[in-house]
Design a protein around this motif. Structure first.
Motif, PDB file in Angstrom:
ATOM      1  N   UNK A 175       0.830  -1.206   0.000  1.00 30.29           N
ATOM      2  CA  UNK A 175       0.000   0.000   0.000  1.00 30.29           C
ATOM      3  C   UNK A 175       0.862   1.254   0.000  1.00 30.29           C
ATOM      4  N   UNK A 176       1.923   1.272   0.812  1.00 27.93           N
ATOM      5  CA  UNK A 176       2.816   2.431   0.837  1.00 27.93           C
ATOM      6  C   UNK A 176       3.399   2.692  -0.554  1.00 27.93           C
ATOM      7  N   UNK A 177       3.837   1.619  -1.216  1.00 27.44           N
ATOM      8  CA  UNK A 177       4.452   1.772  -2.532  1.00 27.44           C
ATOM      9  C   UNK A 177       3.438   2.265  -3.553  1.00 27.44           C
ATOM     10  N   UNK A 178       2.234   1.741  -3.492  1.00 28.21           N
ATOM     11  CA  UNK A 178       1.200   2.160  -4.441  1.00 28.21           C
ATOM     12  C   UNK A 178       0.769   3.600  -4.200  1.00 28.21           C
ATOM     13  N   UNK A 179       0.778   4.035  -2.937  1.00 24.61           N
ATOM     14  CA  UNK A 179       0.503   5.447  -2.643  1.00 24.61           C
ATOM     15  C   UNK A 179       1.606   6.320  -3.244  1.00 24.61           C
ATOM     16  N   UNK A 180       2.856   5.884  -3.099  1.00 20.61           N
ATOM     17  CA  UNK A 180       3.958   6.620  -3.701  1.00 20.61           C
ATOM     18  C   UNK A 180       3.822   6.700  -5.209  1.00 20.61           C
ATOM     19  N   UNK A 181       3.408   5.611  -5.820  1.00 23.96           N
ATOM     20  CA  UNK A 181       3.193   5.616  -7.267  1.00 23.96           C
ATOM     21  C   UNK A 181       2.059   6.564  -7.646  1.00 23.96           C
ATOM     22  N   UNK A 182       1.011   6.594  -6.836  1.00 25.66           N
ATOM     23  CA  UNK A 182      -0.103   7.504  -7.108  1.00 25.66           C
ATOM     24  C   UNK A 182       0.347   8.961  -7.074  1.00 25.66           C
ATOM     25  N   UNK A 183       1.105   9.320  -6.040  1.00 25.62           N
ATOM     26  CA  UNK A 183       1.609  10.693  -5.950  1.00 25.62           C
ATOM     27  C   UNK A 183       2.450  11.024  -7.167  1.00 25.62           C
ATOM     28  N   UNK A 184       3.282  10.061  -7.567  1.00 31.19           N
ATOM     29  CA  UNK A 184       4.149  10.254  -8.724  1.00 31.19           C
ATOM     30  C   UNK A 184       3.322  10.483  -9.986  1.00 31.19           C
ATOM     31  N   UNK A 185       2.310   9.660 -10.205  1.00 33.41           N
ATOM     32  CA  UNK A 185       1.497   9.768 -11.418  1.00 33.41           C
ATOM     33  C   UNK A 185       0.679  11.057 -11.449  1.00 33.41           C
TER      34      UNK A 185
END
Length: 369
Positions: A175-185
């Motif tokens: 979940x942490x990694x996917x949140x980071x990816x969301x912020x990035x996108x």
């Protein structure tokens, strides 16, 4: 010259020689066929058609075992350091299963990320989604790689007292990694370039969540659970060291995307043309003259090789390479200082040891791939 590490024995780089590293890698790799067969046999047991079983096996073989394997091997290495003795064959296998679960998680992220970024190559081969017969099926393939993690954890750790802790580590880190990816996108969509959204603070937030937790904290935390470490303070201290280490690693990755060769990094760098919120462009923005900023605004994130070269020319003008070299030295010293917070002589076996963190640091310090 590299800065001198602290004078204690704990602080010395782990350097077993090229042959020892090759042997350690081979030992870890030798576990993969067994867990690969367990996964494939499980799919067979569900009475899946032969073409589905073959496709699933190809997904595993193509996407999982061909990386540097540093994340996965760090689980076995860290467990051995924490226990203060060589692992038995059974202990090695079990920690290697955890390591391959990390590699499965990595593979899942990369398969999905390459689609989102329209990347061309990964680990020296075509991205999975680009293969004939794959395409958008790769979305489901990423889910399958993730699901394989939980099959392996259940099969090999369900009777252990820390089984739920392992599940929580993987769920929380994913979940942490996917949140980071969301912020990035959201910060840097490929189809809408707006450098006003960028900042070094935003970059730091992205890399902590997108990279640091799964690449650095997760392998060590898994090893800590295996070694019987239960106190929350130890996990907090590990995170305080490993998250900055992961941030440093991602800045390196941003640098290598621009200045590394495909032979070095196993892919064609695309951060500039993909409008990535990388460390390099944020440093350039922070130091740009109005004229430099105009060049960046006009050329960053464009699917154009000449525009990419104009951005790189701004990087050269602003001395981004030299700024990176200074950042690397400063980060190295800062992380060494954090590691020194751990007592040089742990009170007992199974407590945190400096060597765990120095082994990570010296794997990546001044890396070129």
């Amino acid at each position: 010259m590299a800065p001198t590490v602290a004078t204690t024995n704990d602080a010395k780089p782990v350097a077993n020689g090229a042959a020892a590293k090759q042997n350690a890698r081979k030992r870890f790799q030798d576990v993969f066929p067994r867990i690969r067969d367990e996964l494939v046999d499980h799919v067979k047991s569900l009475k899946m058609p032969e073409d589905a079983v073959e496709y699933f096996a190809k997904n595993l073989d193509y996407n999982v075992p061909h990386g540097k394997l540093n994340r996965g091997m760090s689980v076995t290495d860290s467990a051995e350091i924490l226990l203060g003795r060589p692992l038995s064959e059974d202990e090695y296998f079990r920690t290697a299963v955890l390591g391959w679960c990390v590699e499965l998680l990595q593979a899942m992220f990369l398969v999905a990320d390459d689609m989102m970024d329209s990347s061309i190559t990964r680990r020296g081969q075509d991205c999975w989604y680009r293969l004939s017969g794959v395409g958008t099926i790769a979305i489901n393939d990423a889910f399958l790689l993730e699901g394989a993690i939980y099959f392996l954890l259940k099969k090999h750790f369900r009777s252990d007292a820390y089984y739920v802790d392992l599940l929580e580590l993987f769920h929380d880190t994913t979940l942490q990694t996917e949140i980071g990816q969301l912020i990035d996108l959201l910060t840097a969509p490929e189809d809408h370039v707006d450098l006003k959204r960028f900042s070094l603070d935003k970059h730091q937030l992205i890399v902590i969540y997108k990279t640091a937790y799964y690449s650095f904290y997760l392998p060590v935390a898994l090893a800590m659970r295996f070694a019987g470490i239960t106190d929350a303070a130890s996990y907090d201290l590990a995170a305080r060291i490993l998250v900055p280490l992961g941030e440093y690693f991602q800045v390196q990755d941003d640098y290598l995307d621009c200045y590394g060769t495909p032979e070095q990094i196993g892919k064609i760098g695309t951060d500039i043309v993909d409008n990535k919120c990388s460390w390099l462009v944020n440093v350039a923005i922070a130091n740009a003259t109005p004229e430099d900023r105009a060049v960046l605004d006009a050329n960053y994130g464009r699917k154009d090789a000449e525009a990419e070269q104009r951005v790189k020319a701004v990087y050269e003008k602003l001395g981004v390479k030299a700024r990176y070299e200074q950042y690397e030295e400063d980060s190295y010293k800062r992380i060494c200082t954090l590691i020194e917070q751990i007592p040089a002589e742990p009170a007992s076996t199974g407590e945190l040891k400096r060597e765990v963190f120095y082994s990570f640091l010296h794997k990546i310090y001044r890396r070129s791939k």
